[in-house]
Design an enzyme around this catalytic site. Structure first.
Site, short mmCIF file in Angstrom:
data_model
loop_
_atom_site.label_atom_id
_atom_site.label_comp_id
_atom_site.label_asym_id
_atom_site.label_seq_id
_atom_site.Cartn_x
_atom_site.Cartn_y
_atom_site.Cartn_z
N ASN A 13 0.83 -1.22 0.00
CA ASN A 13 0.00 0.00 0.00
C ASN A 13 0.86 1.26 0.00
O ASN A 13 0.53 2.25 -0.66
CB ASN A 13 -0.93 0.01 1.22
CG ASN A 13 -2.23 -0.72 0.93
OD1 ASN A 13 -3.04 -0.25 0.14
ND2 ASN A 13 -2.41 -1.87 1.55
N ILE A 92 -1.86 2.60 17.92
CA ILE A 92 -1.35 3.98 17.99
C ILE A 92 -1.65 4.51 19.40
O ILE A 92 -2.79 4.42 19.86
CB ILE A 92 -2.06 4.87 16.93
CG1 ILE A 92 -1.85 4.30 15.52
CG2 ILE A 92 -1.57 6.31 17.01
CD1 ILE A 92 -0.43 4.32 15.03
N ASN A 106 -6.64 4.94 8.41
CA ASN A 106 -6.27 3.52 8.37
C ASN A 106 -6.99 2.87 7.21
O ASN A 106 -8.11 3.24 6.88
CB ASN A 106 -6.68 2.85 9.68
CG ASN A 106 -6.31 1.37 9.70
OD1 ASN A 106 -5.20 0.99 9.31
ND2 ASN A 106 -7.24 0.52 10.15
N HIS A 108 -8.40 -0.79 6.14
CA HIS A 108 -8.74 -2.10 6.71
C HIS A 108 -9.24 -3.00 5.59
O HIS A 108 -10.10 -2.58 4.80
CB HIS A 108 -9.81 -1.92 7.79
CG HIS A 108 -10.19 -3.22 8.44
ND1 HIS A 108 -9.38 -3.84 9.37
CD2 HIS A 108 -11.26 -4.04 8.25
CE1 HIS A 108 -9.96 -4.98 9.75
NE2 HIS A 108 -11.08 -5.12 9.08
N SER A 140 -12.32 -0.79 3.95
CA SER A 140 -12.83 0.38 4.67
C SER A 140 -11.64 1.28 4.96
O SER A 140 -10.62 0.82 5.50
CB SER A 140 -13.46 -0.04 6.00
OG SER A 140 -14.51 -0.96 5.79
N ASP A 149 -10.37 -0.02 14.69
CA ASP A 149 -11.21 -0.11 13.48
C ASP A 149 -12.58 0.55 13.67
O ASP A 149 -13.59 0.06 13.18
CB ASP A 149 -11.41 -1.58 13.08
CG ASP A 149 -10.10 -2.27 12.72
OD1 ASP A 149 -9.18 -1.58 12.25
OD2 ASP A 149 -10.01 -3.49 12.93
N GLU A 178 -7.42 -2.00 -2.55
CA GLU A 178 -6.73 -1.08 -1.63
C GLU A 178 -5.79 -0.16 -2.41
O GLU A 178 -5.77 1.05 -2.21
CB GLU A 178 -5.93 -1.87 -0.58
CG GLU A 178 -6.79 -2.67 0.37
CD GLU A 178 -5.97 -3.36 1.45
OE1 GLU A 178 -5.11 -2.71 2.06
OE2 GLU A 178 -6.19 -4.56 1.68
C1 GAR Z 1 -3.33 -4.66 3.88
O1 GAR Z 1 -4.26 -5.58 3.39
C2 GAR Z 1 -3.99 -3.76 4.92
O2 GAR Z 1 -5.32 -3.46 4.65
C3 GAR Z 1 -3.91 -4.64 6.15
O3 GAR Z 1 -2.62 -5.21 6.08
C4 GAR Z 1 -2.25 -5.36 4.71
C5 GAR Z 1 -0.89 -4.73 4.53
O4 GAR Z 1 -0.39 -4.99 3.25
N1 GAR Z 1 -4.10 -3.87 7.32
C6 GAR Z 1 -4.76 -4.33 8.39
O5 GAR Z 1 -5.20 -5.46 8.47
C7 GAR Z 1 -4.90 -3.34 9.53
N2 GAR Z 1 -6.00 -3.70 10.37
P1 GAR Z 1 0.84 -4.15 2.68
O6 GAR Z 1 1.94 -4.17 3.76
O7 GAR Z 1 1.26 -4.92 1.48
O8 GAR Z 1 0.37 -2.77 2.38
#
Ligand code: GAR
Length: 205
Positions: A13, A92, A106, A108, A140, A149, A178
């Site tokens: 991301n 956090i 954030n 999610h 989200s 969340d 995402e």
């Molecule tokens: C993503 O899917 C993000 O939405 C999730 O972790 C992944 C990180 O991927 N975050 C959560 O679950 C937070 N509650 P990335 O390191 O490849 O961006």
């Protein structure tokens, strides 16, 4: 607007944000990448693009207060206007949430308020969706408040859950969404299009 990106893992991301800044579609400065995990690939991505990294974890400090003060000082040093959590797996601190009220976002990988909360992150979300038998999932993007969340939702979008999905297949479909969405939300915030009243966020992404 200077954005501090918090990432604990692979940082795909974060990479999607880097790419949209490079293509001049996202108009902000990715000022620092903050992470608690020294081996996070997100740090490699930051270094490759000349973005400062800040490896900081509560265990590095004698007290929670010392950690929070150091984190706030680092955020101030980078003149942070927005914190974007991008796969950040630590809570956090409340002092940071208060100092950045409605200025922490954030992403999610599920449709809140279902399939969220403490312990539901990453692939665990997708497994929970599959175990429940839901027919849609999605993402989200929300402001962060003191509950997991829970803060005002800025943007949601959906993907289908297929009968053939395992958690990995569903995760990859959600992750593509995402990557296509997070930068749009950050751009909308940077352009001043998002307002918050109570627990509701308003404005077009
Ligand atoms: C993503 O899917 C993000 O939405 C999730 O972790 C992944 C990180 O991927 N975050 C959560 O679950 C937070 N509650 P990335 O390191 O490849 O961006």
């Amino acid at each position: 607007m200077n954005v501090a990106v918090f990432a604990s893992g692979g940082g795909s991301n974060f990479q999607a944000l880097i790419d949209r800044v490079a293509s001049n579609e996202l108009h902000c400065t990715l000022a620092v990448c903050v992470g608690n995990n020294s081996s996070a690939f997100a740090f490699e991505r930051a270094k490759k693009h000349g973005i400062p990294v800040c490896h900081m974890a509560p265990s590095h400090f004698a007290s929670a207060t010392a950690y929070e003060e150091a984190l706030l000082a680092e955020l101030r040093r980078h003149d942070t206007g927005l914190i974007a959590l991008a796969g950040y797996m630590k809570k956090i601190p409340v002092s940071v949430i208060k100092a950045f009220e409605n200025r922490i976002v954030n992403i999610h990988p599920g449709l809140l308020p279902a399939f969220g909360g403490k312990g539901l992150y990453g692939e665990k979300v997708h497994q929970a969706v599959l175990d429940y038998g839901a027919k849609i999932s999605g993402i989200s993007i929300h402001f962060v408040d003191e509950e997991y969340d829970h803060g005002p939702i800025i943007f949601q979008a959906t993907v289908p859950v297929l009968d053939t999905d395992d958690a990995h297949a569903l995760a990859s479909r959600v992750l593509s969404l995402e990557h296509a969405s997070y930068w749009r939300v950050i751009e909308a915030i940077a352009q001043g299009r998002i307002t918050v009243k109570g627990r509701k966020a308003y404005g077009a992404v």
